[in-house]
Design an enzyme around this catalytic site. Structure first.
Site, PDB file in Angstrom:
ATOM      1  N   GLY A 125       1.560 -54.824   5.035  1.00 20.18           N
ATOM      2  CA  GLY A 125       2.957 -54.482   5.291  1.00 20.18           C
ATOM      3  C   GLY A 125       3.361 -53.272   4.468  1.00 20.18           C
ATOM      4  O   GLY A 125       2.811 -53.041   3.380  1.00 20.18           O
ATOM      5  N   GLN A 156       8.640 -47.451   0.163  1.00 21.70           N
ATOM      6  CA  GLN A 156       7.320 -47.258  -0.464  1.00 21.70           C
ATOM      7  C   GLN A 156       6.694 -45.909  -0.118  1.00 21.70           C
ATOM      8  O   GLN A 156       5.699 -45.525  -0.710  1.00 21.70           O
ATOM      9  CB  GLN A 156       6.365 -48.382  -0.040  1.00 21.70           C
ATOM     10  CG  GLN A 156       6.811 -49.751  -0.535  1.00 21.70           C
ATOM     11  CD  GLN A 156       5.813 -50.811  -0.143  1.00 21.70           C
ATOM     12  OE1 GLN A 156       5.877 -51.336   0.956  1.00 21.70           O
ATOM     13  NE2 GLN A 156       4.873 -51.106  -1.031  1.00 21.70           N
ATOM     14  N   CYS A 194       1.240 -55.908  -3.982  1.00 15.58           N
ATOM     15  CA  CYS A 194       2.097 -54.897  -3.353  1.00 15.58           C
ATOM     16  C   CYS A 194       1.457 -53.530  -3.563  1.00 15.58           C
ATOM     17  O   CYS A 194       0.983 -53.233  -4.666  1.00 15.58           O
ATOM     18  CB  CYS A 194       3.477 -54.948  -3.998  1.00 15.58           C
ATOM     19  SG  CYS A 194       4.635 -53.736  -3.345  1.00 15.58           S
ATOM     20  N   LEU A 195       1.455 -52.714  -2.530  1.00 13.43           N
ATOM     21  CA  LEU A 195       0.841 -51.380  -2.660  1.00 13.43           C
ATOM     22  C   LEU A 195       1.549 -50.551  -3.729  1.00 13.43           C
ATOM     23  O   LEU A 195       0.951 -49.647  -4.306  1.00 13.43           O
ATOM     24  CB  LEU A 195       0.880 -50.643  -1.313  1.00 13.43           C
ATOM     25  CG  LEU A 195       0.053 -51.276  -0.193  1.00 13.43           C
ATOM     26  CD1 LEU A 195       0.258 -50.516   1.111  1.00 13.43           C
ATOM     27  CD2 LEU A 195      -1.430 -51.307  -0.558  1.00 13.43           C
ATOM     28  N   HIS A 209       8.695 -60.537   1.794  1.00 13.57           N
ATOM     29  CA  HIS A 209       8.227 -59.546   0.823  1.00 13.57           C
ATOM     30  C   HIS A 209       8.681 -58.138   1.234  1.00 13.57           C
ATOM     31  O   HIS A 209       9.233 -57.393   0.425  1.00 13.57           O
ATOM     32  CB  HIS A 209       6.695 -59.613   0.716  1.00 13.57           C
ATOM     33  CG  HIS A 209       6.104 -58.572  -0.181  1.00 13.57           C
ATOM     34  ND1 HIS A 209       5.438 -58.877  -1.345  1.00 13.57           N
ATOM     35  CD2 HIS A 209       6.081 -57.210  -0.098  1.00 13.57           C
ATOM     36  CE1 HIS A 209       5.044 -57.758  -1.933  1.00 13.57           C
ATOM     37  NE2 HIS A 209       5.414 -56.737  -1.185  1.00 13.57           N
ATOM     38  N   GLU A 210       8.455 -57.795   2.492  1.00 14.51           N
ATOM     39  CA  GLU A 210       8.762 -56.425   2.947  1.00 14.51           C
ATOM     40  C   GLU A 210      10.268 -56.172   3.021  1.00 14.51           C
ATOM     41  O   GLU A 210      10.736 -55.098   2.624  1.00 14.51           O
ATOM     42  CB  GLU A 210       8.116 -56.145   4.308  1.00 14.51           C
ATOM     43  CG  GLU A 210       6.592 -56.226   4.318  1.00 14.51           C
ATOM     44  CD  GLU A 210       5.926 -55.355   3.263  1.00 14.51           C
ATOM     45  OE1 GLU A 210       6.501 -54.319   2.882  1.00 14.51           O
ATOM     46  OE2 GLU A 210       4.838 -55.722   2.807  1.00 14.51           O
ATOM     47  N   HIS A 232      11.996 -55.211  -0.113  1.00 18.53           N
ATOM     48  CA  HIS A 232      11.902 -53.800  -0.512  1.00 18.53           C
ATOM     49  C   HIS A 232      13.154 -53.021  -0.062  1.00 18.53           C
ATOM     50  O   HIS A 232      13.560 -52.069  -0.720  1.00 18.53           O
ATOM     51  CB  HIS A 232      10.680 -53.133   0.117  1.00 18.53           C
ATOM     52  CG  HIS A 232       9.401 -53.366  -0.630  1.00 18.53           C
ATOM     53  ND1 HIS A 232       9.191 -52.938  -1.925  1.00 18.53           N
ATOM     54  CD2 HIS A 232       8.238 -53.951  -0.257  1.00 18.53           C
ATOM     55  CE1 HIS A 232       7.956 -53.261  -2.317  1.00 18.53           C
ATOM     56  NE2 HIS A 232       7.362 -53.888  -1.311  1.00 18.53           N
TER      57      HIS A 232
HETATM   58 NI    NI Z   1       5.385 -54.598  -1.417  1.00 24.21          NI
END
Ligand code: NI
Length: 212
Positions: free
Chosen positions: A70, A75, A125-126, A167-168, A171
């Site tokens: 995701g 991000q 998480c990236l 989670h996404e 953000h």
């Molecule tokens: Ni993340």
């Protein structure tokens, strides 16, 4: 000007054109912990958002390159309500997600099913390379969003997808999963977070560090 890679022009008609993402299939750097955009409240967009389909294509490309499932627009440095999720990579274990690839525009969680059981799972998480922590979340949520054709959806979602959406979509409210771990765990990863700020980490994808 937003960032040096994302020039924003405001022409005489008041139309804002984002001059990034003009090339197809561009892999974008992932903004890591400490970049202010990750803490901003993201804004709704409409169908006139410039180069939206190209942006979505680039986000899929970026996600694939970084082995993620995701990716939220903050991000990649954009404070807009846009998320992509690709669960196809999990379909060997979870066949229901075969070919599951979707973009979510202006998504919102309307309610959490408080009667559903909560589940604790390890998340990463990236934007937080090298950090993995257990996070407890509800397993069933009510969401609304527009798909990439600007069709409205209003549905209950459960299971792994509900986890990834939470989670996404977090953000987009300037939240990261480390905000949802215990104060003790947070204390224990302080050193790792500090190293992220300093760029002392390794990962296999392009990143963008916060400005000093
Ligand atoms: Ni993340």
């Amino acid at each position: 000007m937003r960032q040096d890679t994302a020039m924003v022009l405001n022409n005489s008609h008041g139309i804002i054109a984002h001059c990034i993402f003009l090339e197809r299939n561009m892999i974008l750097p992932i903004y890591t912990y400490g970049n202010p955009v990750l803490r901003k409240e993201a804004q709704d967009i409409d169908a006139s958002y410039p180069e939206l389909q190209t942006l979505i294509a680039n986000m899929y490309e970026t996600l694939k390159e970084s082995d993620g499932i995701g990716l939220a627009a903050p991000q990649i440095g954009l404070d807009i309500r846009l998320v992509i999720i690709d669960l196809d990579v999990l379909s060997e274990d979870l066949p229901e997600y075969k070919d599951y690839r979707h973009a979510f525009i202006n998504p919102y969680i309307l309610e959490y099913d408080e009667d559903s059981k909560k589940e604790t799972m390890e998340e990463g998480c990236l934007s937080l390379p090298g950090i993995h922590e257990s996070v407890t979340r509800p397993t069933r949520i009510h969401v609304k969003y527009l798909d990439e054709n600007f069709q409205e959806h209003d549905e209950w979602v459960e299971g792994y997808l509900a986890r990834v959406m939470q989670h996404e979509f977090d953000h987009l409210g300037g939240k990261m999963f480390i905000d949802r771990i215990s104060p003790m765990r947070r204390q224990l990863i302080r050193g790792k977070l500090k190293n992220l700020l300093l760029g002392k980490f390794r990962c296999a994808y392009r990143t963008r560090l916060p400005r000093k």
